[in-house]
Scaffold this motif. Structure first.
Motif, PDB file in Angstrom:
ATOM      1  N   MET A   1      -8.306   2.368 -18.624  1.00 24.16           N
ATOM      2  CA  MET A   1      -8.586   1.454 -19.317  1.00 24.16           C
ATOM      3  C   MET A   1     -10.405   0.868 -18.720  1.00 24.16           C
ATOM      4  SD  MET A   1      -8.732  -1.904 -22.157  1.00 24.16           S
ATOM      5  CE  MET A   1      -8.668  -1.001 -24.075  1.00 24.16           C
ATOM      6  N   SER A   2     -11.350   0.984 -18.750  1.00 22.78           N
ATOM      7  CA  SER A   2     -12.272   0.419 -18.249  1.00 22.78           C
ATOM      8  C   SER A   2     -13.069  -1.188 -18.573  1.00 22.78           C
ATOM      9  CB  SER A   2     -14.139   2.098 -18.152  1.00 22.78           C
ATOM     10  OG  SER A   2     -14.568   1.472 -17.422  1.00 22.78           O
ATOM     11  N   LYS A   3     -13.036  -1.533 -17.664  1.00 16.02           N
ATOM     12  CA  LYS A   3     -13.597  -2.976 -17.793  1.00 16.02           C
ATOM     13  C   LYS A   3     -14.708  -3.229 -16.941  1.00 16.02           C
ATOM     14  CE  LYS A   3      -9.619  -4.871 -19.568  1.00 16.02           C
ATOM     15  NZ  LYS A   3      -9.066  -6.455 -19.553  1.00 16.02           N
ATOM     16  N   SER A   4     -15.581  -4.348 -17.209  1.00 13.74           N
ATOM     17  CA  SER A   4     -17.073  -4.603 -16.587  1.00 13.74           C
ATOM     18  C   SER A   4     -17.048  -6.021 -16.699  1.00 13.74           C
ATOM     19  CB  SER A   4     -18.572  -3.728 -17.006  1.00 13.74           C
ATOM     20  OG  SER A   4     -18.457  -4.033 -18.765  1.00 13.74           O
ATOM     21  N   ILE A   5     -17.716  -6.363 -16.155  1.00 14.98           N
ATOM     22  CA  ILE A   5     -17.726  -8.153 -15.808  1.00 14.98           C
ATOM     23  C   ILE A   5     -19.613  -7.313 -15.092  1.00 14.98           C
ATOM     24  CG2 ILE A   5     -16.879  -8.371 -13.850  1.00 14.98           C
ATOM     25  CD1 ILE A   5     -15.914 -11.350 -14.403  1.00 14.98           C
ATOM     26  N   GLU A   6     -20.338  -9.217 -15.861  1.00 14.64           N
ATOM     27  CA  GLU A   6     -21.589  -9.244 -14.684  1.00 14.64           C
ATOM     28  C   GLU A   6     -21.228 -10.130 -13.854  1.00 14.64           C
ATOM     29  OE1 GLU A   6     -24.932 -10.569 -17.887  1.00 14.64           O
ATOM     30  OE2 GLU A   6     -23.657 -10.631 -19.171  1.00 14.64           O
ATOM     31  N   VAL A   7     -21.971 -10.128 -12.661  1.00 15.35           N
ATOM     32  CA  VAL A   7     -22.279 -10.716 -11.533  1.00 15.35           C
ATOM     33  C   VAL A   7     -23.840 -11.607 -11.626  1.00 15.35           C
ATOM     34  CG1 VAL A   7     -21.036 -11.133  -9.087  1.00 15.35           C
ATOM     35  CG2 VAL A   7     -19.867  -9.364 -10.624  1.00 15.35           C
ATOM     36  N   LYS A   8     -24.222 -12.156 -11.524  1.00 13.07           N
ATOM     37  CA  LYS A   8     -24.533 -13.556 -11.167  1.00 13.07           C
ATOM     38  C   LYS A   8     -25.239 -14.233  -9.805  1.00 13.07           C
ATOM     39  CE  LYS A   8     -24.692 -14.314 -16.326  1.00 13.07           C
ATOM     40  NZ  LYS A   8     -24.560 -15.379 -16.716  1.00 13.07           N
TER      41      LYS A   8
ATOM     42  N   VAL B   1      -6.699  -4.348 -10.395  1.00 20.58           N
ATOM     43  CA  VAL B   1      -8.226  -3.485 -10.052  1.00 20.58           C
ATOM     44  C   VAL B   1      -8.506  -2.099  -9.206  1.00 20.58           C
ATOM     45  CG1 VAL B   1     -10.136  -4.013  -9.190  1.00 20.58           C
ATOM     46  CG2 VAL B   1      -9.537  -5.798 -10.450  1.00 20.58           C
ATOM     47  N   LYS B   2      -8.483  -1.267  -9.844  1.00 18.62           N
ATOM     48  CA  LYS B   2      -9.341   0.212  -9.208  1.00 18.62           C
ATOM     49  C   LYS B   2     -10.204   0.603  -9.154  1.00 18.62           C
ATOM     50  CE  LYS B   2      -6.773   3.673 -11.927  1.00 18.62           C
ATOM     51  NZ  LYS B   2      -6.068   4.989 -11.948  1.00 18.62           N
ATOM     52  N   ASP B   3     -10.518   1.691  -8.643  1.00 14.80           N
ATOM     53  CA  ASP B   3     -12.088   2.309  -8.889  1.00 14.80           C
ATOM     54  C   ASP B   3     -13.392   1.560  -9.214  1.00 14.80           C
ATOM     55  OD1 ASP B   3     -10.670   5.332  -8.337  1.00 14.80           O
ATOM     56  OD2 ASP B   3     -10.224   5.232 -10.028  1.00 14.80           O
ATOM     57  N   LEU B   4     -13.419   1.129  -8.480  1.00 12.93           N
ATOM     58  CA  LEU B   4     -14.129  -1.111  -8.561  1.00 12.93           C
ATOM     59  C   LEU B   4     -15.397  -0.277  -7.981  1.00 12.93           C
ATOM     60  CD1 LEU B   4     -14.967  -3.493  -9.337  1.00 12.93           C
ATOM     61  CD2 LEU B   4     -14.663  -4.505  -6.811  1.00 12.93           C
ATOM     62  N   ASN B   5     -16.597  -0.223  -8.788  1.00 15.56           N
ATOM     63  CA  ASN B   5     -18.009   0.381  -8.687  1.00 15.56           C
ATOM     64  C   ASN B   5     -18.667  -1.484  -9.107  1.00 15.56           C
ATOM     65  OD1 ASN B   5     -20.320   1.508  -7.790  1.00 15.56           O
ATOM     66  ND2 ASN B   5     -20.510   1.830 -10.079  1.00 15.56           N
ATOM     67  N   VAL B   6     -19.484  -1.458  -8.047  1.00 15.88           N
ATOM     68  CA  VAL B   6     -20.502  -2.990  -8.085  1.00 15.88           C
ATOM     69  C   VAL B   6     -21.922  -2.796  -7.858  1.00 15.88           C
ATOM     70  CG1 VAL B   6     -21.073  -5.307  -6.581  1.00 15.88           C
ATOM     71  CG2 VAL B   6     -18.374  -4.684  -6.868  1.00 15.88           C
ATOM     72  N   SER B   7     -22.641  -2.652  -8.845  1.00 17.82           N
ATOM     73  CA  SER B   7     -23.747  -2.130  -9.465  1.00 17.82           C
ATOM     74  C   SER B   7     -24.720  -3.826  -9.285  1.00 17.82           C
ATOM     75  CB  SER B   7     -24.658  -1.359 -10.547  1.00 17.82           C
ATOM     76  OG  SER B   7     -25.365  -1.523 -10.434  1.00 17.82           O
ATOM     77  N   LEU B   8     -25.669  -3.550  -7.488  1.00 17.56           N
ATOM     78  CA  LEU B   8     -26.593  -4.588  -7.404  1.00 17.56           C
ATOM     79  C   LEU B   8     -27.888  -4.446  -8.578  1.00 17.56           C
ATOM     80  CD1 LEU B   8     -27.971  -7.086  -5.631  1.00 17.56           C
ATOM     81  CD2 LEU B   8     -28.984  -5.317  -4.524  1.00 17.56           C
ATOM     82  N   GLU B   9     -28.239  -2.959  -9.079  1.00 18.76           N
ATOM     83  CA  GLU B   9     -29.286  -2.951 -10.187  1.00 18.76           C
ATOM     84  C   GLU B   9     -28.957  -2.897 -11.559  1.00 18.76           C
ATOM     85  OE1 GLU B   9     -27.794  -0.637  -8.314  1.00 18.76           O
ATOM     86  OE2 GLU B   9     -29.877  -0.705  -6.618  1.00 18.76           O
ATOM     87  N   ASP B  10     -27.858  -2.850 -11.261  1.00 22.00           N
ATOM     88  CA  ASP B  10     -27.149  -3.703 -12.930  1.00 22.00           C
ATOM     89  C   ASP B  10     -26.636  -4.590 -13.044  1.00 22.00           C
ATOM     90  OD1 ASP B  10     -28.113  -1.349 -13.882  1.00 22.00           O
ATOM     91  OD2 ASP B  10     -25.929   0.011 -14.026  1.00 22.00           O
ATOM     92  N   ALA B  11     -26.645  -5.593 -11.890  1.00 20.53           N
ATOM     93  CA  ALA B  11     -25.766  -6.429 -11.985  1.00 20.53           C
ATOM     94  C   ALA B  11     -24.094  -7.026 -12.314  1.00 20.53           C
ATOM     95  CB  ALA B  11     -26.759  -7.904 -12.053  1.00 20.53           C
ATOM     96  N   LYS B  12     -23.226  -5.576 -12.177  1.00 23.50           N
ATOM     97  CA  LYS B  12     -22.170  -5.795 -12.627  1.00 23.50           C
ATOM     98  C   LYS B  12     -21.236  -5.295 -11.911  1.00 23.50           C
ATOM     99  CE  LYS B  12     -23.081  -1.780 -16.050  1.00 23.50           C
ATOM    100  NZ  LYS B  12     -22.234  -1.899 -17.406  1.00 23.50           N
ATOM    101  N   ALA B  13     -19.483  -5.235 -12.215  1.00 18.51           N
ATOM    102  CA  ALA B  13     -18.431  -4.807 -11.629  1.00 18.51           C
ATOM    103  C   ALA B  13     -17.970  -3.848 -13.002  1.00 18.51           C
ATOM    104  CB  ALA B  13     -17.856  -5.386 -10.827  1.00 18.51           C
TER     105      ALA B  13
ATOM    106  N   THR C   1     -17.501  -6.627  -4.220  1.00 12.52           N
ATOM    107  CA  THR C   1     -16.061  -5.639  -3.579  1.00 12.52           C
ATOM    108  C   THR C   1     -15.599  -6.128  -3.513  1.00 12.52           C
ATOM    109  OG1 THR C   1     -18.050  -3.776  -4.002  1.00 12.52           O
ATOM    110  CG2 THR C   1     -16.354  -3.342  -3.246  1.00 12.52           C
ATOM    111  N   ASP C   2     -15.215  -6.611  -2.427  1.00 20.86           N
ATOM    112  CA  ASP C   2     -13.994  -7.422  -0.956  1.00 20.86           C
ATOM    113  C   ASP C   2     -13.957  -7.816  -1.685  1.00 20.86           C
ATOM    114  OD1 ASP C   2     -14.854  -5.433   0.991  1.00 20.86           O
ATOM    115  OD2 ASP C   2     -15.676  -7.254   2.024  1.00 20.86           O
ATOM    116  N   ALA C   3     -13.977  -8.860  -2.591  1.00 22.03           N
ATOM    117  CA  ALA C   3     -12.740  -9.963  -3.345  1.00 22.03           C
ATOM    118  C   ALA C   3     -12.303  -8.884  -4.028  1.00 22.03           C
ATOM    119  CB  ALA C   3     -13.822 -10.782  -3.631  1.00 22.03           C
ATOM    120  N   LEU C   4     -13.090  -8.156  -4.898  1.00 23.80           N
ATOM    121  CA  LEU C   4     -12.296  -7.738  -6.719  1.00 23.80           C
ATOM    122  C   LEU C   4     -11.412  -7.108  -6.243  1.00 23.80           C
ATOM    123  CD1 LEU C   4     -15.552  -7.923  -9.351  1.00 23.80           C
ATOM    124  CD2 LEU C   4     -13.539  -9.616  -8.817  1.00 23.80           C
TER     125      LEU C   4
END
Length: 70
Positions: A1-8, A29-41, A20-23
């Motif tokens: 199941m895919s989950k996401s969280i805002e990172v402000k 947690v696997k297949d992590l993608n942290v997006s600066l543009e979308d401000a979310k992981a 990325t390192d912290a999460l």
């Protein structure tokens, strides 16, 4: 199941690397993608993930966790 969280508070690729390192250290947690543009992981669950641990990991490195989505 895919989950996401805002990172402000992210402002550069170094921020993305820090989040990325912290999460990646949060159990499940696997297949992590942290997006600066979308401000979310966004990530997949290897096993059930405690979202409070995700929020704590983000806060511990100086960013603000926001809304979550499944």
């Amino acid at each position: 199941m895919s989950k996401s969280i805002e990172v402000k508070g992210m402002s550069c690729q170094h921020c993305v690397a820090s989040v990325t390192d912290a999460l990646n250290k949060v159990p499940g947690v696997k297949d992590l993608n942290v997006s600066l543009e979308d401000a979310k992981a966004t990530f997949e669950e290897d096993s059930p993930v405690d979202m409070q641990k995700v929020k704590d990991a983000i806060s511990a490195i100086g960013f603000e966790p926001g809304a979550t989505a499944d």
